[in-house]
Motif scaffolding. Structure first.
Motif, PDB file in Angstrom:
ATOM      1  N   PHE A 165       0.830  -1.201   0.000  1.00 27.83           N
ATOM      2  CA  PHE A 165       0.000   0.000   0.000  1.00 27.83           C
ATOM      3  C   PHE A 165       0.868   1.256   0.000  1.00 27.83           C
ATOM      4  CE2 PHE A 165      -2.538   3.201   2.374  1.00 27.83           C
ATOM      5  CZ  PHE A 165      -3.557   3.347   1.454  1.00 27.83           C
ATOM      6  N   GLY A 166       1.925   1.265   0.805  1.00 26.02           N
ATOM      7  CA  GLY A 166       2.816   2.423   0.843  1.00 26.02           C
ATOM      8  C   GLY A 166       3.558   2.624  -0.462  1.00 26.02           C
ATOM      9  N   THR A 167       4.029   1.545  -1.075  1.00 25.23           N
ATOM     10  CA  THR A 167       4.747   1.665  -2.344  1.00 25.23           C
ATOM     11  C   THR A 167       3.841   2.186  -3.452  1.00 25.23           C
ATOM     12  OG1 THR A 167       6.114  -0.204  -1.644  1.00 25.23           O
ATOM     13  CG2 THR A 167       6.235   0.445  -3.949  1.00 25.23           C
ATOM     14  N   LEU A 168       2.607   1.710  -3.488  1.00 24.46           N
ATOM     15  CA  LEU A 168       1.664   2.194  -4.495  1.00 24.46           C
ATOM     16  C   LEU A 168       1.321   3.661  -4.287  1.00 24.46           C
ATOM     17  CD1 LEU A 168      -0.780  -0.848  -4.761  1.00 24.46           C
ATOM     18  CD2 LEU A 168       0.996  -0.154  -6.382  1.00 24.46           C
ATOM     19  N   LEU A 169       1.236   4.101  -3.034  1.00 23.89           N
ATOM     20  CA  LEU A 169       0.988   5.518  -2.765  1.00 23.89           C
ATOM     21  C   LEU A 169       2.152   6.384  -3.251  1.00 23.89           C
ATOM     22  CD1 LEU A 169      -0.694   5.842   0.769  1.00 23.89           C
ATOM     23  CD2 LEU A 169      -1.577   6.632  -1.429  1.00 23.89           C
ATOM     24  N   VAL A 170       3.369   5.937  -2.998  1.00 22.87           N
ATOM     25  CA  VAL A 170       4.540   6.690  -3.450  1.00 22.87           C
ATOM     26  C   VAL A 170       4.571   6.775  -4.975  1.00 22.87           C
ATOM     27  CG1 VAL A 170       7.056   6.674  -3.544  1.00 22.87           C
ATOM     28  CG2 VAL A 170       5.902   6.212  -1.397  1.00 22.87           C
ATOM     29  N   ILE A 171       4.305   5.659  -5.639  1.00 19.79           N
ATOM     30  CA  ILE A 171       4.324   5.649  -7.107  1.00 19.79           C
ATOM     31  C   ILE A 171       3.234   6.557  -7.660  1.00 19.79           C
ATOM     32  CG2 ILE A 171       3.945   4.188  -9.123  1.00 19.79           C
ATOM     33  CD1 ILE A 171       5.315   1.938  -7.656  1.00 19.79           C
ATOM     34  N   TRP A 172       2.056   6.543  -7.041  1.00 19.68           N
ATOM     35  CA  TRP A 172       0.985   7.416  -7.515  1.00 19.68           C
ATOM     36  C   TRP A 172       1.348   8.891  -7.330  1.00 19.68           C
ATOM     37  CZ3 TRP A 172      -2.538   8.714 -10.577  1.00 19.68           C
ATOM     38  CH2 TRP A 172      -3.442   9.727 -10.274  1.00 19.68           C
ATOM     39  N   GLY A 173       1.978   9.239  -6.212  1.00 16.12           N
ATOM     40  CA  GLY A 173       2.409  10.618  -6.010  1.00 16.12           C
ATOM     41  C   GLY A 173       3.452  11.053  -7.020  1.00 16.12           C
ATOM     42  N   LEU A 174       4.374  10.158  -7.354  1.00 13.20           N
ATOM     43  CA  LEU A 174       5.389  10.482  -8.353  1.00 13.20           C
ATOM     44  C   LEU A 174       4.783  10.622  -9.744  1.00 13.20           C
ATOM     45  CD1 LEU A 174       8.184   8.033  -7.139  1.00 13.20           C
ATOM     46  CD2 LEU A 174       8.136  10.513  -6.837  1.00 13.20           C
ATOM     47  N   VAL A 175       3.845   9.748 -10.075  1.00 11.25           N
ATOM     48  CA  VAL A 175       3.193   9.821 -11.382  1.00 11.25           C
ATOM     49  C   VAL A 175       2.368  11.093 -11.495  1.00 11.25           C
ATOM     50  CG1 VAL A 175       1.416   8.734 -12.816  1.00 11.25           C
ATOM     51  CG2 VAL A 175       3.197   7.344 -11.784  1.00 11.25           C
ATOM     52  N   LYS A 176       1.665  11.451 -10.436  1.00 12.35           N
ATOM     53  CA  LYS A 176       0.836  12.655 -10.466  1.00 12.35           C
ATOM     54  C   LYS A 176       1.666  13.909 -10.669  1.00 12.35           C
ATOM     55  CE  LYS A 176      -0.742  14.644  -6.800  1.00 12.35           C
ATOM     56  NZ  LYS A 176      -1.475  14.970  -5.540  1.00 12.35           N
ATOM     57  N   GLU A 177       2.833  13.957 -10.041  1.00 10.55           N
ATOM     58  CA  GLU A 177       3.676  15.138 -10.179  1.00 10.55           C
ATOM     59  C   GLU A 177       4.447  15.156 -11.485  1.00 10.55           C
ATOM     60  OE1 GLU A 177       7.051  17.599  -7.601  1.00 10.55           O
ATOM     61  OE2 GLU A 177       6.000  15.873  -6.764  1.00 10.55           O
ATOM     62  N   ALA A 178       4.882  13.988 -11.965  1.00 13.05           N
ATOM     63  CA  ALA A 178       5.678  13.948 -13.183  1.00 13.05           C
ATOM     64  C   ALA A 178       4.831  14.093 -14.446  1.00 13.05           C
ATOM     65  CB  ALA A 178       6.475  12.644 -13.243  1.00 13.05           C
ATOM     66  N   ILE A 179       3.681  13.406 -14.483  1.00 12.33           N
ATOM     67  CA  ILE A 179       2.870  13.397 -15.698  1.00 12.33           C
ATOM     68  C   ILE A 179       1.893  14.560 -15.710  1.00 12.33           C
ATOM     69  CG2 ILE A 179       1.162  12.084 -17.000  1.00 12.33           C
ATOM     70  CD1 ILE A 179       2.529   9.563 -16.170  1.00 12.33           C
TER      71      ILE A 179
END
Length: 238
Positions: A165-179
């Protein structure tokens, strides 16, 4: 008469078949069921340990701006938040940072870090004075870092879904900011960057979850399949 009886006994003893030889002992080799196989529990055991090594040794997973300047691991993001809010004593934060500081110092300059200089190494001395807007803009990365650190520590005893759950949250935050470009950052040195090791962390977090097939089948409701009764007698009413 005595001679006849002795002769009859001699003939009877010679006519009896020889006694069978005792059968040799049969050795039974017992093989442990599931020995040497990669079961779900064993895979979860090694995956949770690998995820713990990635987190506690501070292997770079990403690069995002934080209160300490630039953070590359979930422990750095969590430590900057804990120091700024004074949630835990500084000794606990230093205990989380110390293993990664040892690895970083030995790989860079072959020196051993000092306990009292940990906050200076990670720029945490001025984290209290930093603006909280940096963390509020990246709540997914902050919350995911908390779950990654807590899941890595708890996973040593009992692996669970907290790491995934924590890893998916981090990836979603990175995707939201990058894309999606939220928030917009014009400084290239402070821009978001994703290391390939984050996918290794994702695989380890996913494989650390144990799935008991027997328990699922046992708890699944039984579905009864009934066939309609066919009447043998033909209806006489037309």
């Amino acid at each position: 008469m005595a001679k006849k009886e002795r002769a009859a006994e001699a003939r009877a003893s010679t006519s009896k078949p020889p006694a069978p030889a005792p059968a040799p002992g049969i050795e039974v080799q017992r093989r442990t069921v599931g020995a040497g196989r990669w079961t779900s529990r064993r895979i979860s055991f090694y995956a949770s340990r690998a995820f713990f090594v990635l987190i506690i040794l501070q292997i770079p997973l990403f690069r995002v701006p934080c209160r300490a300047g630039t953070c590359t691991t979930p422990i750095q993001v969590t430590s900057s938040q804990l120091v700024s809010n004074e949630i835990f004593p500084p000794s606990i934060v230093k205990a989380m940072l110390f293993p990664g500081a040892i690895v970083g110092s030995l790989t860079k300059s072959m020196t051993f870090p000092r306990w009292n200089d940990l906050f200076d190494m990670y720029n945490l001395t001025e984290a209290k004075n930093a603006s909280a807007v940096i963390d509020l803009q990246r709540l997914e990365i902050l919350a995911g870092s908390y779950f990654c650190v807590a899941g890595a520590l708890v996973g040593i005893i009992n692996p669970g879904r907290m790491t995934l759950f924590g890893t998916l949250l981090v990836i979603w935050g990175l995707v939201k900011e990058a894309i999606f470009g939220k928030p917009v950052n014009s400084d290239p040195a402070q821009s978001v960057y994703v290391y390939p090791t984050i996918f290794i962390a994702l695989v380890c977090a996913f494989m650390s979850i144990t799935y008991n097939v027997k328990k699922t089948v046992r708890n699944s409701p039984s579905v009864s399949i009934s066939k309609p009764l066919q009447s043998s007698a033909k209806s006489k009413l037309k």
